[in-house]
Design a protein around this motif. Sequence first.
Motif, short mmCIF file in Angstrom:
data_model
loop_
_atom_site.label_atom_id
_atom_site.label_comp_id
_atom_site.label_asym_id
_atom_site.label_seq_id
_atom_site.Cartn_x
_atom_site.Cartn_y
_atom_site.Cartn_z
N ARG A 174 1.11 -1.30 0.26
CA ARG A 174 0.27 0.00 -0.29
C ARG A 174 0.92 1.18 -0.30
N SER A 175 2.13 1.51 0.84
CA SER A 175 2.88 2.58 0.72
C SER A 175 3.61 2.55 -0.73
N LEU A 176 3.30 1.38 -1.88
CA LEU A 176 4.35 1.50 -3.06
C LEU A 176 3.30 1.59 -3.76
N ALA A 177 1.74 2.06 -3.81
CA ALA A 177 1.04 1.86 -4.61
C ALA A 177 1.40 2.70 -5.84
N VAL A 178 1.66 4.11 -5.77
CA VAL A 178 2.76 5.32 -6.40
C VAL A 178 3.23 4.67 -7.27
N GLU A 179 4.82 4.11 -6.94
CA GLU A 179 5.59 3.90 -7.92
C GLU A 179 5.28 2.79 -8.50
N ILE A 180 4.47 1.61 -7.68
CA ILE A 180 4.41 0.85 -8.88
C ILE A 180 3.86 1.19 -10.12
N ALA A 181 2.15 1.66 -9.72
CA ALA A 181 2.15 2.09 -11.03
C ALA A 181 2.83 3.22 -11.92
N ARG A 182 3.28 3.82 -11.28
CA ARG A 182 4.62 4.66 -12.54
C ARG A 182 5.73 3.49 -13.00
N ALA A 183 5.83 2.34 -12.17
CA ALA A 183 6.77 1.76 -12.73
C ALA A 183 5.53 0.86 -13.59
N THR A 184 5.15 0.35 -13.45
CA THR A 184 4.06 -0.54 -14.84
C THR A 184 3.76 0.48 -15.92
N VAL A 185 3.59 2.12 -15.84
CA VAL A 185 4.07 2.88 -17.42
C VAL A 185 5.44 3.02 -17.98
N THR A 186 6.19 3.23 -17.16
CA THR A 186 7.03 3.83 -17.69
C THR A 186 8.18 2.39 -17.58
N GLY A 187 8.11 1.46 -17.41
CA GLY A 187 9.34 0.34 -16.77
C GLY A 187 10.39 0.61 -15.92
N VAL A 188 10.60 1.72 -14.99
CA VAL A 188 11.14 2.36 -14.29
C VAL A 188 10.65 2.72 -12.16
N PRO A 189 11.26 1.71 -11.69
CA PRO A 189 10.99 1.69 -10.94
C PRO A 189 11.46 2.66 -10.06
N GLY A 190 10.48 3.13 -8.89
CA GLY A 190 11.69 4.28 -7.78
C GLY A 190 12.40 3.65 -6.69
N LYS A 191 13.01 4.70 -6.04
CA LYS A 191 13.90 3.61 -4.91
C LYS A 191 13.44 3.05 -4.04
N GLY A 192 11.64 3.49 -3.14
CA GLY A 192 11.42 2.90 -2.56
C GLY A 192 11.08 1.33 -3.17
N LEU A 193 10.78 1.46 -4.78
CA LEU A 193 10.00 0.21 -5.02
C LEU A 193 11.49 -0.55 -5.65
N ARG A 194 11.99 0.02 -5.35
CA ARG A 194 13.77 -0.72 -6.42
C ARG A 194 14.24 -1.37 -4.27
N GLU A 195 14.53 -0.76 -3.69
CA GLU A 195 14.58 -1.23 -1.89
C GLU A 195 13.82 -2.78 -2.22
#
Length: 236
Positions: free
Chosen positions: A49-70
């Motif tokens: 739930r705390s990574l929901a925005v990053e997951i959505a962004r990575a789904t579209v761009t293919g690039v995970p943010g810092k929290g999702l990478r961790e």
Amino acid sequence: MTQRTIVIVSAGVSEPSSSRLLADRLAQKTIDLLAAKDVSANVRTIELRSLAVEIARATVTGVPGKGLREAIERLGGADAVIAATPVYKAGVAGLFTSFIDVLGNDLLIAKPVALTATGGSARHALVPDEQMRPLFAFMRTLTIPTAVYAASEDWSDRALGARIDRAAVELAALIASGVTGAIVQGAWHGYQHDFAGRARAEGADPEFGAIDFDSDLMRLATGGSSSPPTAENDNG
């Protein structure tokens, strides 16, 4: 004493989350069983739930943010995984499947995985087996035989505790056996490593699964020619 790490991946969105509570019960029972085998284990959690925005962004761009990478790094370093999701409209939570979608296909090779889910009705009891099990089969994990589902009325039922105990025995046995390392070290070349995943065991060749930056595809991707430079056209 051998040290192992169990990672809970929870797609629960409420606080407290029943999905997380179920996963915590299974994790604690597994830790207790491992301790009896002189195997020390700790639990780490990925709250989707705390990574929901990053997951959505990575789904579209293919690039995970810092929290999702961790989170992905944490999952890749796990000795076992407890997957926990609520059931919505007779299916696995979209947040959970979206997270799995952004993982490299080789990230979880041969890792022991326990499947757990919660829902408001016993009618959804087969969701872990019908929907989660094929998903983790694609990821080539070692999914334990017993999946644990808890409906609202199950929390006061001793049968839920019995299912948790059975799943914990299976998960602890796989963790203590070291089967992941034996499989990965012996068969790493036989897998398709799309993202140079971190599923390989400690001590395996670090070059296994490494990206070939000199391939035709990688040269094109970086704006170069599909052919390697020759002595005549190399200006370097």
